[in-house]
Design a protein around this motif. Sequence first.
Motif, PDB file in Angstrom:
ATOM      1  N   GLY A   1      36.150  35.034  41.932  1.00  0.00           N
ATOM      2  CA  GLY A   1      36.483  34.487  40.613  1.00  0.00           C
ATOM      3  C   GLY A   1      37.268  35.466  39.763  1.00  0.00           C
ATOM      4  O   GLY A   1      38.223  35.086  39.063  1.00  0.00           O
ATOM      5  N   LEU A   2      36.863  36.751  39.803  1.00  0.00           N
ATOM      6  CA  LEU A   2      37.583  37.750  39.021  1.00  0.00           C
ATOM      7  C   LEU A   2      39.027  37.904  39.506  1.00  0.00           C
ATOM      8  O   LEU A   2      39.963  37.994  38.706  1.00  0.00           O
ATOM      9  N   VAL A   3      39.217  37.963  40.829  1.00  0.00           N
ATOM     10  CA  VAL A   3      40.573  38.088  41.369  1.00  0.00           C
ATOM     11  C   VAL A   3      41.431  36.878  40.997  1.00  0.00           C
ATOM     12  O   VAL A   3      42.598  37.000  40.624  1.00  0.00           O
ATOM     13  N   GLY A   4      40.877  35.691  41.092  1.00  0.00           N
ATOM     14  CA  GLY A   4      41.634  34.490  40.731  1.00  0.00           C
ATOM     15  C   GLY A   4      42.050  34.486  39.279  1.00  0.00           C
ATOM     16  O   GLY A   4      43.179  34.125  38.947  1.00  0.00           O
ATOM     17  N   ARG A   5      41.157  34.922  38.380  1.00  0.00           N
ATOM     18  CA  ARG A   5      41.510  34.950  36.960  1.00  0.00           C
ATOM     19  C   ARG A   5      42.586  35.999  36.687  1.00  0.00           C
ATOM     20  O   ARG A   5      43.520  35.775  35.916  1.00  0.00           O
ATOM     21  N   TRP A   6      42.447  37.154  37.351  1.00  0.00           N
ATOM     22  CA  TRP A   6      43.429  38.219  37.112  1.00  0.00           C
ATOM     23  C   TRP A   6      44.822  37.795  37.600  1.00  0.00           C
ATOM     24  O   TRP A   6      45.810  38.002  36.908  1.00  0.00           O
ATOM     25  N   THR A   7      44.908  37.191  38.775  1.00  0.00           N
ATOM     26  CA  THR A   7      46.221  36.749  39.277  1.00  0.00           C
ATOM     27  C   THR A   7      46.792  35.626  38.436  1.00  0.00           C
ATOM     28  O   THR A   7      48.005  35.527  38.245  1.00  0.00           O
ATOM     29  N   ALA A   8      45.964  34.780  37.896  1.00  0.00           N
ATOM     30  CA  ALA A   8      46.460  33.691  37.049  1.00  0.00           C
ATOM     31  C   ALA A   8      47.032  34.211  35.746  1.00  0.00           C
ATOM     32  O   ALA A   8      47.981  33.653  35.192  1.00  0.00           O
ATOM     33  N   GLU A   9      46.485  35.328  35.224  1.00  0.00           N
ATOM     34  CA  GLU A   9      46.967  35.866  33.952  1.00  0.00           C
ATOM     35  C   GLU A   9      48.161  36.797  34.142  1.00  0.00           C
ATOM     36  O   GLU A   9      49.050  36.853  33.305  1.00  0.00           O
ATOM     37  N   VAL A  10      48.198  37.562  35.254  1.00  0.00           N
ATOM     38  CA  VAL A  10      49.244  38.563  35.438  1.00  0.00           C
ATOM     39  C   VAL A  10      50.482  37.984  36.113  1.00  0.00           C
ATOM     40  O   VAL A  10      51.606  38.239  35.705  1.00  0.00           O
ATOM     41  N   VAL A  11      50.343  37.212  37.165  1.00  0.00           N
ATOM     42  CA  VAL A  11      51.470  36.663  37.923  1.00  0.00           C
ATOM     43  C   VAL A  11      51.830  35.287  37.377  1.00  0.00           C
ATOM     44  O   VAL A  11      51.060  34.334  37.515  1.00  0.00           O
TER      45      VAL A  11
ATOM     46  N   VAL B   1      22.347  37.576  48.194  1.00  0.00           N
ATOM     47  CA  VAL B   1      23.034  38.548  47.333  1.00  0.00           C
ATOM     48  C   VAL B   1      24.493  38.688  47.735  1.00  0.00           C
ATOM     49  O   VAL B   1      25.399  38.757  46.886  1.00  0.00           O
ATOM     50  N   LEU B   2      24.749  38.746  49.060  1.00  0.00           N
ATOM     51  CA  LEU B   2      26.146  38.846  49.518  1.00  0.00           C
ATOM     52  C   LEU B   2      26.976  37.642  49.089  1.00  0.00           C
ATOM     53  O   LEU B   2      28.124  37.779  48.663  1.00  0.00           O
ATOM     54  N   ALA B   3      26.434  36.459  49.216  1.00  0.00           N
ATOM     55  CA  ALA B   3      27.169  35.260  48.793  1.00  0.00           C
ATOM     56  C   ALA B   3      27.474  35.291  47.305  1.00  0.00           C
ATOM     57  O   ALA B   3      28.564  34.906  46.847  1.00  0.00           O
ATOM     58  N   LEU B   4      26.518  35.761  46.496  1.00  0.00           N
ATOM     59  CA  LEU B   4      26.732  35.845  45.054  1.00  0.00           C
ATOM     60  C   LEU B   4      27.848  36.847  44.725  1.00  0.00           C
ATOM     61  O   LEU B   4      28.736  36.574  43.894  1.00  0.00           O
ATOM     62  N   LEU B   5      27.817  38.019  45.372  1.00  0.00           N
ATOM     63  CA  LEU B   5      28.845  39.026  45.114  1.00  0.00           C
ATOM     64  C   LEU B   5      30.228  38.529  45.510  1.00  0.00           C
ATOM     65  O   LEU B   5      31.220  38.765  44.806  1.00  0.00           O
ATOM     66  N   ILE B   6      30.310  37.853  46.674  1.00  0.00           N
ATOM     67  CA  ILE B   6      31.616  37.323  47.109  1.00  0.00           C
ATOM     68  C   ILE B   6      32.160  36.307  46.106  1.00  0.00           C
ATOM     69  O   ILE B   6      33.358  36.289  45.775  1.00  0.00           O
ATOM     70  N   GLY B   7      31.310  35.451  45.593  1.00  0.00           N
ATOM     71  CA  GLY B   7      31.759  34.455  44.618  1.00  0.00           C
ATOM     72  C   GLY B   7      32.243  35.085  43.330  1.00  0.00           C
ATOM     73  O   GLY B   7      33.271  34.693  42.763  1.00  0.00           O
TER      74      GLY B   7
END
Length: 500
Positions: free
Chosen positions: A169-179, A159-165
């Motif tokens: 992914g969400l952080v990477g998408r947000w930084t790609a769209e905002v910055v 479960v921890l590995a799934l949450l980290i992934g």
Amino acid sequence: MDMTGQKTGEDALERSVDGAEGASAPATSRHAAISPETAAVFGRPDGVRGSFDQSPDSDRRGPAPEIAPPDPVLAEAFGRPEGEADTLQRDPLAAYGVPDTPDSPADPWRDPESIAAMDQPALATPTQAEPTDPGPRLGVTDVLFGRRVAWHALATLGVLALLIGVFGGLVGRWTAEVVAPLNSDSVELSTADGRGDAPRSPVAEVARAVEKSVVAIDVRTSSAVGTGSGFIIDRDGYIVTNNHVISMAANDRNAKLEVVFFDRTRVPARIVGRDVKTDLAVLKVDNVDNPTVSTLGNSDTLQIGEEVVAFGSPLGLDRTVTSGIVSALNRPVPLRPDAESDTDAVIDAIQTDAAINPGNSGGPLVNDAAEVVGINTAGLVPGGGSIGLGFAIPINQVIPIAETLIRQGKVDHPQIGVNASSVRNDRVLGAQIRNVVAGGPADRAGVREDDVITSFNGRPIESADELTVAVRTAKIGEAVPFTYWRDGRTFDGDITPQSD
């Protein structure tokens, strides 16, 4: 010691004591009789024959003496220290009132003067635990299927590995769209289409109309250089400027005098004529095709507040344009000789706040119709730069001087034959006459020394410089009215200037 003598004395004492109790003493005794009181104090107790009483039960004749307690100060000074009954004196280094502390046990590890000896180590050496053999390594099969790890621990790790992934992914998408990225190969900077080549302000329009008729004047000698300005007034190559611009060239025959046109073309120039009393000069250049001639205006119609543009080469920066307004008219400004100029003039100047600096001299002052209304001549620069106080010779005074210099090479000036100084007091304000030339215009008009001229040719006179300007703007041979003050009274008269 003579023991026999001692015994004889004791027998005599005994006989004396016995005699005190009633026995008669021998007549031959060598000692005087002893009183009973003395015998009671110093005599032997009864039954004692020797020096000391050997009987413990002997009867004493009085109570035993009592020993009084010692004085506390003496006890403190001479008594034994507390707890030390076996010593006869205290430590001589001990401080009074400070209890003695016992010495700490000797520590050979901290005493550099201790001798070598066998002892325990300074620190105890920890005993290392017995090494243990590493267990077998767990592989993926052992973890998943070997039942070596509890199933709920495996579920938690998954479960921890799934949450980290998911979070990554969400952080990477947000930084790609905002910055946005810093670099790009697709950016092309665009410029405006432009507004054409037409002048876009009144100053720009005046500059375009006048700039080609303005020249820079370069003077070089073996020991100095000078820069000024001028403008073309005739197609034959005549150029007007200030006398102080070309004074070095006029006084040094080996000086090099050149005129630099708008396109940077350099042409040698010659001095046609110059006038030190009006600070004007005319130059001429040859073999110049179709020079652009300046349009001359009318300085008598100038208004205070009217916009003007100054052209020239301030500090050697040719083709410079500054703008401002007419700040004042008919401002008398004296110009005195110095190491670089022989000019000795008082000009009736146009005052302007257009920036005028060294090098602007001789350049045109132009109105908004691109007409020359004056020659930039001087600026007040107490701090080394323009402070908005510039002065120009009106063009209506320049034209007759320039024409006369071109025709004759020199100029005659009107004068009235006086020397004057400024006077300001509670009685009068004006130009006070110091000397009157005999037979001159002022002498013939009845002017005397100490008279104060307060008006000349309709112009109020408040200083000697204003009188000089008023006289030089008059015409030779034509009578002009004037007013003067003498001994508290005012008089009017006429005076006719003559040539100098």
